[in-house]
Design an enzyme around this catalytic site. Structure first.
Site, PDB file in Angstrom:
ATOM      1  N   LYS A 506     -27.345  45.587  11.827  1.00  0.00           N
ATOM      2  CA  LYS A 506     -26.663  45.388  10.544  1.00  0.00           C
ATOM      3  C   LYS A 506     -25.968  44.027  10.518  1.00  0.00           C
ATOM      4  O   LYS A 506     -25.756  43.422  11.585  1.00  0.00           O
ATOM      5  CB  LYS A 506     -25.645  46.511  10.341  1.00  0.00           C
ATOM      6  CG  LYS A 506     -24.622  46.559  11.470  1.00  0.00           C
ATOM      7  CD  LYS A 506     -23.787  47.837  11.420  1.00  0.00           C
ATOM      8  CE  LYS A 506     -22.777  47.825  12.545  1.00  0.00           C
ATOM      9  NZ  LYS A 506     -22.083  49.102  12.686  1.00  0.00           N
ATOM     10  N   ARG A 604     -14.530  57.936   7.436  1.00  0.00           N
ATOM     11  CA  ARG A 604     -15.137  56.841   6.692  1.00  0.00           C
ATOM     12  C   ARG A 604     -16.183  57.504   5.802  1.00  0.00           C
ATOM     13  O   ARG A 604     -15.849  58.029   4.767  1.00  0.00           O
ATOM     14  CB  ARG A 604     -15.740  55.821   7.674  1.00  0.00           C
ATOM     15  CG  ARG A 604     -16.144  54.526   7.052  1.00  0.00           C
ATOM     16  CD  ARG A 604     -16.439  53.440   8.098  1.00  0.00           C
ATOM     17  NE  ARG A 604     -17.588  53.746   8.931  1.00  0.00           N
ATOM     18  CZ  ARG A 604     -18.052  52.926   9.901  1.00  0.00           C
ATOM     19  NH1 ARG A 604     -17.442  51.767  10.128  1.00  0.00           N
ATOM     20  NH2 ARG A 604     -19.097  53.258  10.617  1.00  0.00           N
ATOM     21  N   TYR A 732      -4.065  18.193   6.889  1.00  0.00           N
ATOM     22  CA  TYR A 732      -3.326  18.753   5.752  1.00  0.00           C
ATOM     23  C   TYR A 732      -1.924  19.209   6.143  1.00  0.00           C
ATOM     24  O   TYR A 732      -1.738  19.763   7.233  1.00  0.00           O
ATOM     25  CB  TYR A 732      -4.059  19.986   5.201  1.00  0.00           C
ATOM     26  CG  TYR A 732      -5.284  19.667   4.374  1.00  0.00           C
ATOM     27  CD1 TYR A 732      -5.195  18.858   3.234  1.00  0.00           C
ATOM     28  CD2 TYR A 732      -6.522  20.208   4.724  1.00  0.00           C
ATOM     29  CE1 TYR A 732      -6.332  18.590   2.482  1.00  0.00           C
ATOM     30  CE2 TYR A 732      -7.649  19.950   3.965  1.00  0.00           C
ATOM     31  CZ  TYR A 732      -7.550  19.138   2.846  1.00  0.00           C
ATOM     32  OH  TYR A 732      -8.660  18.873   2.104  1.00  0.00           O
ATOM     33  N   MET A 781     -11.884  22.953   5.563  1.00  0.00           N
ATOM     34  CA  MET A 781     -13.030  23.765   5.142  1.00  0.00           C
ATOM     35  C   MET A 781     -14.277  23.466   5.990  1.00  0.00           C
ATOM     36  O   MET A 781     -14.955  24.374   6.445  1.00  0.00           O
ATOM     37  CB  MET A 781     -13.330  23.508   3.668  1.00  0.00           C
ATOM     38  CG  MET A 781     -14.377  24.448   3.099  1.00  0.00           C
ATOM     39  SD  MET A 781     -14.829  24.041   1.412  1.00  0.00           S
ATOM     40  CE  MET A 781     -13.360  24.520   0.521  1.00  0.00           C
TER      41      MET A 781
HETATM   42  C1  PLP Z   1     -21.840  49.502  13.909  1.00  0.00           C
HETATM   43  C2  PLP Z   1     -22.083  50.880  14.297  1.00  0.00           C
HETATM   44  C3  PLP Z   1     -22.415  51.208  15.619  1.00  0.00           C
HETATM   45  C4  PLP Z   1     -22.435  50.204  16.746  1.00  0.00           C
HETATM   46  O1  PLP Z   1     -21.142  49.996  17.225  1.00  0.00           O
HETATM   47  P1  PLP Z   1     -20.814  48.970  18.411  1.00  0.00           P
HETATM   48  O2  PLP Z   1     -19.407  49.164  18.729  1.00  0.00           O
HETATM   49  O3  PLP Z   1     -21.106  47.626  17.865  1.00  0.00           O
HETATM   50  O4  PLP Z   1     -21.737  49.336  19.512  1.00  0.00           O
HETATM   51  C5  PLP Z   1     -22.765  52.522  15.913  1.00  0.00           C
HETATM   52  N1  PLP Z   1     -22.751  53.468  14.931  1.00  0.00           N
HETATM   53  C6  PLP Z   1     -22.402  53.186  13.666  1.00  0.00           C
HETATM   54  C7  PLP Z   1     -22.383  54.279  12.660  1.00  0.00           C
HETATM   55  C8  PLP Z   1     -22.039  51.893  13.295  1.00  0.00           C
HETATM   56  O5  PLP Z   1     -21.685  51.630  12.046  1.00  0.00           O
END
Ligand code: PLP
Length: 839
Positions: A506, A604, A732, A781
């Protein structure tokens, strides 16, 4: 002189490996040994060797090999051969031992000189340089890459063919007892012991034990080259020589060199002159000098070893000195760069010979993101081999692979173009020189394809690379794919057999790239990928990724595209299940794989305990989806203080998942652990684990950090250097004041590139010429300023390391008061990514 059989057949393999027939058809000629079904060049002439390692059992790939056309197998299990009626199966006790024995037996048929190299450092360079230096005089075979292990050595020695006049192999070991095997396979006539250092000493009691073990490579040798300036090495060698003599073994003569004491080649002076080094020595009372285009101590040592070997082989001094001057760096990695018009460039424009071409072609083959593959190759300058024969073989290798276009550059390729032209499916063009090609460059289109650039140095392919590569912004994120593979394997070694791996790619693979990483994961046999959004999954599919992909935050408007692209949704509410089911029904698909997310305390996404009953009801009557897996996410897997909470999450997971699976007629996979969960909670691996951050070399619980390699390096350059008078301010808000005279460098990275403002005002440093330079004042920046008063050698245009394995991203995260995840995913998309692969 014994002549070497041109043909090795299965009957001979049976004898050499001390095997028995498990199934015998007609004997077949064997040209190729295969241990990996992804790398089979000539299936009909291959022997597949089913090796067993802690991670993989080669026997489970026999079906795959058979389907690819392999008909000869070496196995250690009395498996059922009925599904493979027309194949030969040789049964042995241990396939690795058998591999070593059969190659050792075949080796004895060759009477050409063999050079064997071992030592702590420099093995691969010395091997490659000897190849550069000697191949013009002798048609030489050598170990590919750094193939120097218990498996790599036999595979290398197998490459010896009747036409070879010299062989050069390297051998490396990590444990006592191993060199005995390798010595019996390589049987070097001339040995080179490069040096002894601390590398890989874990398996040994002390340095002497390590040296004595390595010396076992030279049991059958008649000459040994080494440097007397390593006192322990010197003592052990002399002892070894006497032992051999005492035991009635062969007579080993020594060829030594030294900078300190008397030796066969006595080094008198080493004078560095710009980027060259002149090495002056005394040999048989004669004063000799060579010049090499390197000045670092390691290169000088490596070159002197090569010098000794050449003297030993009777190569005239003028030949030695000319060739030494032409030595060129050994590229230990293949670089993948973004090219013009959405193409990908593999730049390997340093050397060109068959062995390295095959390695590069394999790498090209892995670039599944492009359907179109092009090879640009120069003449190969293999003096020792007839051109017609050589290019016939090259053309064959090209035609066996997924390559649509071939561009040949150089007079010999031009002359032998018919070898390529007869392949009607290949578009081929030929040019007599690189300049001819460059003149026509504007007439040739390169678009959305993977291009391998492989040329001998004299063909100056770097000119072509400049035209093909997309211009690189001076800030570059370089990603080491070999380190990523290393990390993957470290995590896999923590899993019980059968536990699957889902790799989290991701957020642009945590900032590291998309298909470049996914390609590698697919190739490495990872079971699942996971992305956050449908679009990320679609681009992976478009780039040729065919493995299962889970999408974690699918939104209902993209369900049709998910189904069209075979992406599997995470379902986290009854509502999302209903919406997805409706789409599946509309598109008339049944049993579509989905993944049920449970909320066990993270709060979540996911079903809570009281949602399970209605969920089960919906699932029971639903023919449109099939639960591929049920999973949940740990909120604090890295933290020992929260282990009780983690245990509670696991208990809730067990209970809730059981409530679902009890009502399903099939068994979905269960998974719970992220990276730190894998490390800290081995009892919670279930059927699969989800590996994220760890893959990129960072581990939040810190227990495994030492075993991992940080995958990415962020670099930029110095744009300008300034001398600041006392009292002036920098940047700055005038936050940095020069209290004494100060020299600053303005570097080309700012918060728009992902270098957070919180690192300004002396919180962080970068590395210039290996030295820390503090970030002073406010981060702008696109730029920021660093203090280089104490680095007088710094120049405009010099490289600046922002983070790297030496300046870990965890350190930056600490300075910035954040976590590595945020910094990694924050490197802006305008920063170019470059991929490196060690070979
Ligand atoms: C991002 C994620 C992981 C991986 O977590 P890490 O700590 O990067 O290994 C595993 N499961 C879910 C649902 C995630 O969103």
């Amino acid at each position: 002189m014994v002549t070497v059989e041109q043909r090795t057949d299965t009957g001979q393999i049976l004898k050499w490996s001390n095997g028995t027939w498990l199934q015998h058809n007609a004997d077949k000629a064997i040209e190729e040994l295969v241990i990996d079904t992804r790398k089979i060049a000539q299936p009909s002439q291959a022997l597949f060797i089913a090796l067993k390692s802690s991670r993989r059992d080669g026997h489970s790939f026999i079906k795959d090999a058979y389907e690819k056309g392999v008909r000869n197998f070496l196995v250690s299990v009395e498996l059922d051969t009925a599904p493979f009626p027309d194949a030969n199966f040789i049964l042995v006790k241990d396939t690795l031992v058998a591999l070593q024995q059969l190659v050792g037996a075949r080796r004895k048929q060759f009477k050409i000189p063999v050079i064997g190299i071992t030592g702590s450092n420099g093995k691969t360079i010395v091997k490659e340089w000897l190849y550069q230096l000697l191949n013009e005089s002798y048609n030489t075979v050598r170990s590919p890459k750094s193939y120097n292990s218990q498996i790599g050595v036999p595979l290398s020695v197998w490459l010896m063919k009747p036409q070879h006049k010299l062989a050069i192999f390297e051998a490396g070991i990590s444990q006592p007892g191993e060199m005995e095997h390798l010595g019996g396979i390589i049987r070097p006539d001339i040995g080179v012991f490069t040096n002894i250092g601390e590398a890989h000493s874990e398996g040994f009691l002390n340095t002497r034990q390590k040296i004595n073990e390595k010396l076992m490579l030279f049991r059958y040798a008649s000459q040994l080259v080494y440097c007397k300036d390593y006192p322990e090495l010197n003592e052990c060698v002399v002892q070894f020589m006497h032992q051999l003599k005492g035991a009635g073994g062969n007579h080993l003569s020594l060829f030594t060199w030294s900078q300190k004491v008397e030796a066969d080649l006595q080094i008198k002076h080493i004078v560095k002159d710009g980027n060259k080094a002149n090495i002056e020595a005394l040999w048989k009372d004669e004063q000799l000098t060579i010049t090499i285009p390197f000045t670092d101590p390691a290169s000088i040592e490596n070159a002197i070893h090569c010098w000794c070997v050449m003297l030993l082989m009777g190569i005239p001094h003028d030949v030695i000195s000319t060739r030494m001057m032409a030595l060129h760096p050994v590229s230990m990695r293949l670089e993948l760069r973004q090219g013009i018009n959405d193409s990908t460039i593999i730049n390997d424009s340093y050397n060109s010979d068959l062995t390295s071409l095959l390695i590069a072609l394999d790498y090209l083959e892995q670039q599944k993101q492009h359907r179109q593959h092009t090879v640009i190759l120069s003449d190969m300058l293999q003096i020792a081999r007839a051109d017609a024969d050589l290019y016939e073989e090259v053309a064959e290798h090209i035609s066996r692979r997924n390559i649509q276009r071939f561009i040949g550059i150089g007079p010999s390729l031009y002359k032998n173009r018919l070898s390529f032209k007869k392949n009607k499916k290949l578009r081929s063009v030929f040019f007599k020189s690189t300049d001819d090609f460059l003149k026509k460059f504007h007439l040739i289109t390169f678009d959305s394809e993977a291009i391998l650039l492989k040329g001998a140095r004299v063909f100056t392919f770097e000119k072509i690379a400049t035209l093909l590569e997309q211009k690189v912004h001076q800030t570059v994120l370089s990603i080491n794919l070999s380190s990523l593979t290393h990390n993957l394997n470290v995590f896999r070694s923590k899993l019980k057999p059968g536990v699957k791996t889902m790799a989290m790619v991701k957020a642009f693979s945590y900032g590291s790239g998309s298909y470049e990483i996914a390609n590698l994961l697919q190739y490495s046999g990872v079971d699942y990928l996971s992305v956050a959004y449908t679009d990320e999954g679609v681009s992976l599919r478009k780039a040729g990724i065919t493995m299962p992909i889970m999408v974690m935050s699918p939104d209902a408007t993209s369900f049709d595209r998910m189904i069209a692209w075979k992406l599997e949704p995470e379902i986290f509410s009854t509502q999302s299940l209903r919406a997805f089911t409706a789409m599946a029904q509309t598109l008339q698909v049944q049993g579509y794989p989905v993944h049920i997310k449970l909320d066990t305390g993270m709060h979540r996404l996911g079903f809570m305990a009281h949602d399970i009953e209605p969920l089960v009801k919906e699932l029971e009557l639903n023919p449109y989806v099939k639960v591929a897996s049920i999973f949940s996410h740990l909120a604090a897997s890295e933290d020992p203080a929260e282990d009780a909470f983690t245990a509670g999450q696991a208990a809730a997971f067990d209970q809730m998942s059981k409530q679902i699976t009890d009502h399903l007629p099939y068994k979905p996979m269960l998974h719970l652990c992220n990276s730190s969960g894998i490390v800290r909670h081995p009892a919670l691996h279930y059927d699969m684990v989800r590996l994220g951050l760890g893959l990129y070399g960072v581990e939040s619980s810190k227990t495994m950090q030492k075993q991992l390699r940080q995958v990415s390096t962020l670099k930029t350059i110095i744009a300008q250097i300034k001398d600041i008078p006392v009292g002036d301010t920098v940047g700055y808000g005038r936050k940095a004041v020069a209290t004494s005279e100060m020299r600053t460098a303005t570097i080309s990275i700012g918060y728009a590139d992902g270098y957070p403002r919180s690192l300004g005002n002396s919180k962080a440093h970068v590395l210039i010429h290996g030295k820390p330079a503090k970030v002073i004042g406010v981060v702008c920046m696109d730029m920021c300023m660093v203090d280089i008063t104490h680095i007088p050698e710094a120049r405009e245009g010099d490289e600046v390391i922002v983070f790297s394995p030496e300046l870990p991203i965890t350190q930056l995260a600490e300075w910035a008061g954040t976590i590595p995840y945020e910094l990694m995913t924050g490197v802006s998309q305008r920063v170019k990514r470059v991929y490196e692969n060690e070979i």
